[in-house]
Motif scaffolding. Structure first.
Motif, PDB file in Angstrom:
ATOM      1  N   ARG A   5      24.066  46.200  56.404  1.00  0.00           N
ATOM      2  CA  ARG A   5      25.737  47.090  56.484  1.00  0.00           C
ATOM      3  C   ARG A   5      26.541  45.728  55.245  1.00  0.00           C
ATOM      4  O   ARG A   5      26.331  44.551  55.403  1.00  0.00           O
ATOM      5  N   ILE A   6      27.325  45.999  54.618  1.00  0.00           N
ATOM      6  CA  ILE A   6      27.910  45.568  54.194  1.00  0.00           C
ATOM      7  C   ILE A   6      29.850  46.104  53.832  1.00  0.00           C
ATOM      8  O   ILE A   6      30.092  47.442  54.756  1.00  0.00           O
ATOM      9  N   THR A   7      30.199  44.844  54.365  1.00  0.00           N
ATOM     10  CA  THR A   7      31.588  44.433  55.496  1.00  0.00           C
ATOM     11  C   THR A   7      32.907  44.858  54.408  1.00  0.00           C
ATOM     12  O   THR A   7      32.022  43.969  52.932  1.00  0.00           O
ATOM     13  N   PHE A   8      33.646  44.655  54.839  1.00  0.00           N
ATOM     14  CA  PHE A   8      35.041  44.633  54.035  1.00  0.00           C
ATOM     15  C   PHE A   8      35.111  43.042  53.844  1.00  0.00           C
ATOM     16  O   PHE A   8      35.545  42.880  52.880  1.00  0.00           O
ATOM     17  N   HIS A   9      34.792  42.412  54.604  1.00  0.00           N
ATOM     18  CA  HIS A   9      34.768  41.079  53.691  1.00  0.00           C
ATOM     19  C   HIS A   9      33.646  40.740  52.718  1.00  0.00           C
ATOM     20  O   HIS A   9      34.824  39.889  51.837  1.00  0.00           O
ATOM     21  N   GLN A  10      32.503  41.437  52.691  1.00  0.00           N
ATOM     22  CA  GLN A  10      31.844  41.047  51.777  1.00  0.00           C
ATOM     23  C   GLN A  10      32.570  41.653  50.052  1.00  0.00           C
ATOM     24  O   GLN A  10      32.417  40.769  49.702  1.00  0.00           O
ATOM     25  N   ILE A  11      32.581  42.613  49.860  1.00  0.00           N
ATOM     26  CA  ILE A  11      33.254  43.437  49.731  1.00  0.00           C
ATOM     27  C   ILE A  11      34.602  42.705  49.251  1.00  0.00           C
ATOM     28  O   ILE A  11      34.733  42.681  47.481  1.00  0.00           O
ATOM     29  N   THR A  12      35.849  41.875  49.597  1.00  0.00           N
ATOM     30  CA  THR A  12      36.719  41.408  48.863  1.00  0.00           C
ATOM     31  C   THR A  12      36.554  40.511  48.449  1.00  0.00           C
ATOM     32  O   THR A  12      36.732  39.273  47.839  1.00  0.00           O
ATOM     33  N   ILE A  13      35.544  39.310  48.977  1.00  0.00           N
ATOM     34  CA  ILE A  13      35.040  37.753  48.448  1.00  0.00           C
ATOM     35  C   ILE A  13      34.275  38.355  47.463  1.00  0.00           C
ATOM     36  O   ILE A  13      34.414  37.518  46.177  1.00  0.00           O
ATOM     37  N   ILE A  14      33.495  39.068  46.976  1.00  0.00           N
ATOM     38  CA  ILE A  14      32.936  39.789  45.849  1.00  0.00           C
ATOM     39  C   ILE A  14      33.930  39.693  44.877  1.00  0.00           C
ATOM     40  O   ILE A  14      34.155  39.249  43.251  1.00  0.00           O
ATOM     41  N   THR A  15      35.092  40.952  45.218  1.00  0.00           N
ATOM     42  CA  THR A  15      36.272  41.015  44.698  1.00  0.00           C
ATOM     43  C   THR A  15      36.959  39.651  44.023  1.00  0.00           C
ATOM     44  O   THR A  15      37.904  39.803  43.425  1.00  0.00           O
ATOM     45  N   LEU A  16      37.698  39.132  45.225  1.00  0.00           N
ATOM     46  CA  LEU A  16      38.121  37.916  44.760  1.00  0.00           C
ATOM     47  C   LEU A  16      37.778  37.347  43.511  1.00  0.00           C
ATOM     48  O   LEU A  16      38.144  35.916  42.346  1.00  0.00           O
ATOM     49  N   CYS A  17      36.427  37.330  43.739  1.00  0.00           N
ATOM     50  CA  CYS A  17      35.606  36.007  42.660  1.00  0.00           C
ATOM     51  C   CYS A  17      35.272  36.528  41.387  1.00  0.00           C
ATOM     52  O   CYS A  17      35.409  34.857  40.990  1.00  0.00           O
ATOM     53  N   PHE A  18      35.898  37.357  41.654  1.00  0.00           N
ATOM     54  CA  PHE A  18      35.188  38.320  40.238  1.00  0.00           C
ATOM     55  C   PHE A  18      37.437  38.461  39.194  1.00  0.00           C
ATOM     56  O   PHE A  18      36.897  37.891  38.370  1.00  0.00           O
ATOM     57  N   GLY A  19      38.102  38.532  40.301  1.00  0.00           N
ATOM     58  CA  GLY A  19      39.326  38.138  40.141  1.00  0.00           C
ATOM     59  C   GLY A  19      39.577  36.591  39.221  1.00  0.00           C
ATOM     60  O   GLY A  19      40.557  36.495  38.464  1.00  0.00           O
ATOM     61  N   ILE A  20      38.882  35.860  40.039  1.00  0.00           N
ATOM     62  CA  ILE A  20      39.121  34.802  39.592  1.00  0.00           C
ATOM     63  C   ILE A  20      38.153  34.258  38.598  1.00  0.00           C
ATOM     64  O   ILE A  20      39.092  33.525  37.877  1.00  0.00           O
ATOM     65  N   ALA A  21      37.256  34.640  38.342  1.00  0.00           N
ATOM     66  CA  ALA A  21      36.178  33.932  37.728  1.00  0.00           C
ATOM     67  C   ALA A  21      37.718  34.850  36.045  1.00  0.00           C
ATOM     68  O   ALA A  21      37.267  34.048  34.608  1.00  0.00           O
ATOM     69  N   CYS A  22      37.451  36.153  36.035  1.00  0.00           N
ATOM     70  CA  CYS A  22      38.363  36.349  34.910  1.00  0.00           C
ATOM     71  C   CYS A  22      39.775  35.851  35.373  1.00  0.00           C
ATOM     72  O   CYS A  22      39.457  35.458  33.515  1.00  0.00           O
ATOM     73  N   SER A  23      41.059  35.753  35.707  1.00  0.00           N
ATOM     74  CA  SER A  23      41.606  34.684  35.794  1.00  0.00           C
ATOM     75  C   SER A  23      41.305  34.111  34.629  1.00  0.00           C
ATOM     76  O   SER A  23      41.960  33.310  33.982  1.00  0.00           O
ATOM     77  N   ILE A  24      40.437  32.354  35.295  1.00  0.00           N
ATOM     78  CA  ILE A  24      39.943  31.550  34.670  1.00  0.00           C
ATOM     79  C   ILE A  24      39.517  31.712  33.296  1.00  0.00           C
ATOM     80  O   ILE A  24      39.447  30.339  32.767  1.00  0.00           O
ATOM     81  N   ALA A  25      39.104  32.823  32.981  1.00  0.00           N
ATOM     82  CA  ALA A  25      38.150  32.478  32.138  1.00  0.00           C
ATOM     83  C   ALA A  25      39.533  33.259  30.820  1.00  0.00           C
ATOM     84  O   ALA A  25      39.246  32.414  29.197  1.00  0.00           O
ATOM     85  N   SER A  26      40.271  33.938  30.701  1.00  0.00           N
ATOM     86  CA  SER A  26      41.660  34.258  30.150  1.00  0.00           C
ATOM     87  C   SER A  26      42.311  32.767  30.065  1.00  0.00           C
ATOM     88  O   SER A  26      43.089  32.962  28.800  1.00  0.00           O
ATOM     89  N   CYS A  27      42.679  32.074  30.621  1.00  0.00           N
ATOM     90  CA  CYS A  27      43.570  30.571  31.083  1.00  0.00           C
ATOM     91  C   CYS A  27      42.692  29.757  29.595  1.00  0.00           C
ATOM     92  O   CYS A  27      43.474  29.525  29.375  1.00  0.00           O
TER      93      CYS A  27
END
Length: 139
Positions: A5-27
């Motif tokens: 089972r994949i939960t909303f929490h797992q999907i949200t954690i992955i999405t937030l990690c990608f957001g943080i990685a892209c944002s830090i890389a851009s800075c």
């Protein structure tokens, strides 16, 4: 054998990690106008771009921290206030990253891959915001 089972929490954690990685890389990269994000001139509009980019990354990090708390603790997972706080942090993150992109595009007509990475971080922040909207409405 049960399917995983994949939960909303797992999907949200992955999405937030990608957001943080892209944002830090851009800075951290040097593909802005003449160098890195922090090489922009020391003027009010440039400092505003820097501040909003940093605030956006910080809010994404705070949302990730609270999401991990919700997964680790059933008390936090059942708390509507915690969902609302994550919802607000993702909204603030997406808004500050959008403001940073808007100010940059107002002063420069071009940007390198750093601008695209910040755009990707903004999209991931908006996606996490929509996931929190779904979670908050379903609980």
């Amino acid at each position: 054998m049960a399917a995983p089972r994949i939960t909303f929490h797992q999907i949200t954690i992955i999405t937030l990690c990608f957001g943080i990685a892209c944002s830090i890389a851009s800075c951290a990269t040097r593909a802005w106008k003449s160098g890195g994000l922090f090489d922009l001139p020391n003027e009010a509009w440039a400092n505003t771009i820097k501040a909003f980019a940093i605030i956006g990354v910080a809010m994404l990090g705070f949302s990730l921290f609270m999401e991990i708390l919700m997964v680790a603790s059933n008390t936090f997972k059942l708390s509507r206030a915690m969902h609302l706080l994550c919802f607000i942090c993702c909204l603030l993150s997406a808004a500050s990253l959008l403001i940073s992109l808007g100010l940059y595009s107002r002063h420069y007509s071009y940007g390198g891959y750093s601008v695209w990475l910040l755009t990707a971080g903004t999209v991931f922040a908006l996606e996490a915001f929509f996931f929190y909207t779904i979670q908050w409405r379903c609980t």
